[in-house]
Design an enzyme around this catalytic site. Structure first.
Site, PDB file in Angstrom:
ATOM      1  N   TYR A 281       0.857  -1.186   0.000  1.00 57.39           N
ATOM      2  CA  TYR A 281       0.000   0.000   0.000  1.00 57.39           C
ATOM      3  C   TYR A 281       0.902   1.248   0.000  1.00 57.39           C
ATOM      4  O   TYR A 281       1.321   1.747   1.053  1.00 57.39           O
ATOM      5  CB  TYR A 281      -0.907   0.029   1.225  1.00 57.39           C
ATOM      6  CG  TYR A 281      -1.893  -1.113   1.320  1.00 57.39           C
ATOM      7  CD1 TYR A 281      -2.162  -1.936   0.239  1.00 57.39           C
ATOM      8  CD2 TYR A 281      -2.567  -1.361   2.519  1.00 57.39           C
ATOM      9  CE1 TYR A 281      -3.065  -2.981   0.336  1.00 57.39           C
ATOM     10  CE2 TYR A 281      -3.478  -2.408   2.623  1.00 57.39           C
ATOM     11  CZ  TYR A 281      -3.718  -3.215   1.537  1.00 57.39           C
ATOM     12  OH  TYR A 281      -4.614  -4.251   1.645  1.00 57.39           O
TER      13      TYR A 281
ATOM     14  N   LYS B 267     -22.237   8.507  -1.329  1.00 56.33           N
ATOM     15  CA  LYS B 267     -21.746   9.853  -1.650  1.00 56.33           C
ATOM     16  C   LYS B 267     -21.405  10.024  -3.130  1.00 56.33           C
ATOM     17  O   LYS B 267     -20.960  11.103  -3.531  1.00 56.33           O
ATOM     18  CB  LYS B 267     -20.493  10.135  -0.810  1.00 56.33           C
ATOM     19  CG  LYS B 267     -20.702  10.045   0.689  1.00 56.33           C
ATOM     20  CD  LYS B 267     -21.633  11.127   1.182  1.00 56.33           C
ATOM     21  CE  LYS B 267     -21.851  11.053   2.692  1.00 56.33           C
ATOM     22  NZ  LYS B 267     -20.612  11.247   3.461  1.00 56.33           N
TER      23      LYS B 267
END
Length: 327
Positions: free
Chosen positions: A57, A215
């Site tokens: 990551y 959203k």
């Protein structure tokens, strides 16, 4: 917050964990250090006691940010620290699977340094490496546990057959598959296997890369190296179909429970079995709804209505296979 024991280990975690893939920046359009550290601390303040990260990551960035946030905030002893191992990008030719013992050892020492800790609570093989015998990989991690450098062992993206082989050489406590309302392949094999074997599931993608946050709109665009540019769920006309499902799920959640679709999606994951839902966040405000998850359950009529909405809006749901690194 609800808690759960992780496998047969002595680890106990909140049933919502913080996922830090996006914080690392790679495939998510970059990172902001101050904001990321604030997000990690906000998660702990909201009762989250598991933080899940990985070396890949951001190629160390996520682990470094997690380590800094926990060390500077004096938070290390308050959380279950989970990271992964078994991916290699050091030859400059992309990310590949590599679980050779020497690679695992090098990654372990790098992760301990970046995380600023002496022990990793849950250490997970990120993807199975078919060039390395699974028994050898498991035995290597068992050596790390005997050395006291890790406390529990997990795997990610493994099939039941692979877990059977892996368990012949070590005690396995957890498995981490993708799982959310739109990505449910593991229900056919990994979920029943985990229930039968006493494994805890750390499910990643609970909000399907933000799709279930409520959203997003059809005008949303993704820039830079954002992986949603190649995720077929975010391409028209499928994107609009998924958004319609989200809209109907949100209406159901608000009318029946006075909750958002985000809370409904996470609650649904928790109601499926011995699961921990990994909640990805890049900003503290993206964790504001964590308090809406506890104290209620989805009843059978609601579950049936959810299935009806999914069947009507997205009858041909897509698997998250596009995220798999090459063999």
């Amino acid at each position: 917050m609800e808690t759960i024991e992780i496998g047969q280990s002595d680890l106990k975690s909140s049933r919502v964990g913080l996922g830090t893939w996006a914080i690392g920046g790679w495939q998510w359009g970059g990172t902001d250090e101050a904001q990321s550290i604030a997000t990690i601390r906000a998660a702990v303040e909201r009762g989250i006691t598991l933080v899940d990260t990985a070396p890949v990551y951001g190629f160390g960035t996520s682990e470094e940010l997690v380590g800094k946030a926990l060390a500077e905030g004096g938070l290390r002893d308050k959380i279950v620290l989970a990271t992964k191992v078994g991916l290699d990008w050091t030859d400059g030719d992309g990310v590949k699977r590599n679980s050779k013992p020497e690679r695992l050892r090098a990654e372990l020492e790098d992760s301990l340094r970046r995380l600023q800790t002496d022990t990793i609570d849950l250490y997970q093989i990120h993807w199975p490496d078919h060039r390395t015998p699974l028994e050898e990989t498991a035995a290597t991690l068992e050596t790390f546990r005997k050395e006291g450098k890790i406390r529990a062992i997990g795997v990610s993206n493994f099939s039941p057959a692979q877990m059977d082989t892996f368990r012949s050489a070590c005690r396995l406590d957890a498995v981490q598959p993708p799982y959310n309302l739109f990505e449910r392949e593991m229900e056919a094999d990994v979920l029943p296997y985990a229930k039968d074997s006493g494994l805890t599931l750390l499910t990643y993608g609970a909000l399907c890369r933000g799709l279930l946050s409520g959203k997003m709109s059809k005008d949303r665009t993704f820039e830079g190296d954002d992986l949603r540019q190649t995720d077929p769920k975010f391409q028209s006309p499928r994107f609009e179909a998924y958004l319609e499902a989200v809209s109907e799920l949100d209406r159901l959640a608000r009318e029946r429970f006075d909750r958002s679709v985000l809370a409904l999606a996470v609650r649904w994951v928790l109601d499926q079995g011995p699961t921990i839902a990994l909640w990805g966040a890049r900003r503290p405000d993206q964790l504001d709804a964590v308090g809406d998850i506890d104290g209620w359950r989805l009843d059978d009529p609601t579950k049936a209505e959810i299935e009806a909405i999914l069947a009507r809006c997205v009858p041909d749901q897509l698997a998250p296979d596009f995220m798999a690194p090459p063999e």
